[in-house]
Design a protein around this motif. Structure first.
Motif, PDB file in Angstrom:
ATOM      1  N   TYR A 142       0.826  -1.207   0.000  1.00 42.67           N
ATOM      2  CA  TYR A 142       0.000   0.000   0.000  1.00 42.67           C
ATOM      3  C   TYR A 142       0.864   1.261   0.000  1.00 42.67           C
ATOM      4  CZ  TYR A 142      -3.137   3.682   1.499  1.00 42.67           C
ATOM      5  OH  TYR A 142      -3.828   4.863   1.580  1.00 42.67           O
ATOM      6  N   THR A 143       1.862   1.303   0.892  1.00 39.19           N
ATOM      7  CA  THR A 143       2.681   2.520   0.985  1.00 39.19           C
ATOM      8  C   THR A 143       3.465   2.768  -0.293  1.00 39.19           C
ATOM      9  OG1 THR A 143       4.384   1.204   2.101  1.00 39.19           O
ATOM     10  CG2 THR A 143       2.919   2.499   3.501  1.00 39.19           C
ATOM     11  N   SER A 191       2.420   1.801  -3.264  1.00 44.09           N
ATOM     12  CA  SER A 191       1.427   2.116  -4.295  1.00 44.09           C
ATOM     13  C   SER A 191       1.004   3.575  -4.255  1.00 44.09           C
ATOM     14  CB  SER A 191       0.198   1.217  -4.135  1.00 44.09           C
ATOM     15  OG  SER A 191       0.545  -0.140  -4.305  1.00 44.09           O
ATOM     16  N   VAL A 192       0.885   4.129  -3.048  1.00 42.41           N
ATOM     17  CA  VAL A 192       0.432   5.522  -2.939  1.00 42.41           C
ATOM     18  C   VAL A 192       1.602   6.505  -2.949  1.00 42.41           C
ATOM     19  CG1 VAL A 192      -1.660   4.858  -1.701  1.00 42.41           C
ATOM     20  CG2 VAL A 192       0.408   5.433  -0.399  1.00 42.41           C
ATOM     21  N   VAL A 232       4.359   6.701  -0.823  1.00 46.16           N
ATOM     22  CA  VAL A 232       4.916   7.167   0.450  1.00 46.16           C
ATOM     23  C   VAL A 232       6.443   7.193   0.395  1.00 46.16           C
ATOM     24  CG1 VAL A 232       5.148   6.635   2.903  1.00 46.16           C
ATOM     25  CG2 VAL A 232       2.921   6.448   1.786  1.00 46.16           C
TER      26      VAL A 232
END
Length: 386
Positions: free
Chosen positions: A339-340, A342-343, A345
């Motif tokens: 997730y991190t 993908s976004v 971060v």
């Protein structure tokens, strides 16, 4: 009524008053004040001397108050050079001088400089019979006073507080707290008999030495880490070497001898830090650049620390525990990592470019190495404690 308990006349009186100057325990706080001034550039030597004098008066107050309580009220000490009236007069004199110095600092510098100089006197007055009856007060009173002496000495020169000054103050507090734990163990039998709850009384003398060792090791490790990252001058790392050498020798000594060795090692630690800050011997030396490995940079660091993690769990006989922990944490870590990334971060430029299940190969290894390292360190520390 006399001031001195032994003898009469001016000579006996002056001797009794001077007896409360304890160089062994006064030097570290005074050195901290001086170190703070050097760290702040030492642009105003007279103000540095004034702050040093305020710290001295606070320390003198602490020694007189301890003697008053330990001998005249508790009956803990076998003897004391000052009468009860002598203690009260000495306390009044040192307190007056301390507050005169604080007022002068407020006028010559500002109110913050004065406020940073007050905690030393507050700790001195409250240490006995209040702070020294519980493990936190007994252990942290003296080190916290030293930490504020450093910050005050720095602020008087720079009119500000920096990350470097605060970092050094925290290191001093942690290291000296470890030394204080060892020192308190010298009075273990008496403290236990009067229900004085020092660290040694609560956890026992053997475990108290482990606590002390952990605190001092943490302080030394922090100096090395802060030096490596440039938060403090890089030469500061060398100051840890003689202290660690003395600490290894002190491990096998009794509490009294160990305290003497460690306090003197702290003098050398302070002196070498002053040299590191004043001369900055490694200021022009850059950290090794491992990015020469190109796309294999991240992978190479994982191979190194992965080998350390595996060695720790093998040595501790915790291979199965590490594998089980890593397996349980892996799914959660994978989702979090995916997730991190993908976004956006964070990004990983120095990697092989090989992706598995939507995240870099190196991240899969990272999620296995970290829990393995944690289990290995935990089990190793537990073995040492046992």
């Amino acid at each position: 009524m006399a001031i001195a308990r032994h003898g009469s006349g001016p000579r006996a009186t002056l001797g009794a008053i001077a007896s409360q100057i304890h160089p062994v325990f006064m030097l570290p706080p005074l050195a901290a004040s001086g170190f703070g001034a050097v760290l702040g550039g030492l642009g105003a030597p007279r103000l540095a001397a004034l702050h040093l004098a305020v710290a001295f008066c606070a320390l003198y107050t602490a020694h007189v108050k301890d003697g008053l309580v330990d001998f005249h009220r508790r009956g803990e000490d076998d003897d004391h050079p000052l009468t009860r009236r002598g203690c009260h007069l000495a306390l009044a004199g040192s307190t007056l001088l301390c507050f005169v110095g604080v007022v002068v600092l407020a006028l010559r510098v500002d109110a913050v400089a004065a406020l940073l100089s007050l905690p030393g006197w507050i700790v001195a007055v409250l240490h006995a019979p209040h702070l020294d009856t519980n493990p936190f007060g007994a252990t942290l009173g003296y080190p916290v006073g030293i930490g504020f002496a450093l910050l005050g000495g720095y602020y008087v020169q720079s009119l500000a507080l920096s990350t470097t000054a605060v970092a050094f103050a925290v290191v001093f507090v942690v290291v000296l707290a470890g030394i204080k734990v060892v020192d308190d163990a010298t009075d273990y039998a008496y403290d236990r008999s009067v229900d004085k709850r020092t660290v040694a009384v609560i956890v026992g003398r053997d475990r108290a030495r482990l606590v002390a060792g952990a605190l001092m090791s943490a302080g030394m490790a922090a100096v090395v880490a802060l030096a490596a990252t440039g938060v403090v001058p890089r030469g500061s790392a060398f100051a840890t070497l003689p202290f660690l050498a003395v600490a290894l020798v002190a491990r096998r000594a009794d509490a009294e001898l160990a305290t003497m060795l460690l306090v003197r090692a702290s003098y050398l630690f302070f002196a070498l830090l002053v040299v590191a800050v004043w001369v900055r011997p490694l200021s022009g030396v850059a950290l090794p650049d491992i990015t020469v490995l190109g796309p294999y940079t991240y992978l190479a660091t994982e191979v190194l620390w992965g080998a350390v993690a595996v060695a720790l769990v093998v040595r501790a006989g915790a291979v199965r525990a590490a594998a089980r922990t890593a397996a349980v944490l892996y799914p959660f870590a994978y989702v979090w990592d995916w997730y991190t990334l993908s976004v956006g971060v964070f990004s990983i430029p120095m990697r092989t470019g090989i992706d598995l299940l939507g995240i870099p190969l190196e991240e899969h290894l990272f999620m296995l190495i970290v829990p393995t390292m944690v289990v290995g360190v935990h089990e190793t520390l537990r073995d040492l404690g046992d």
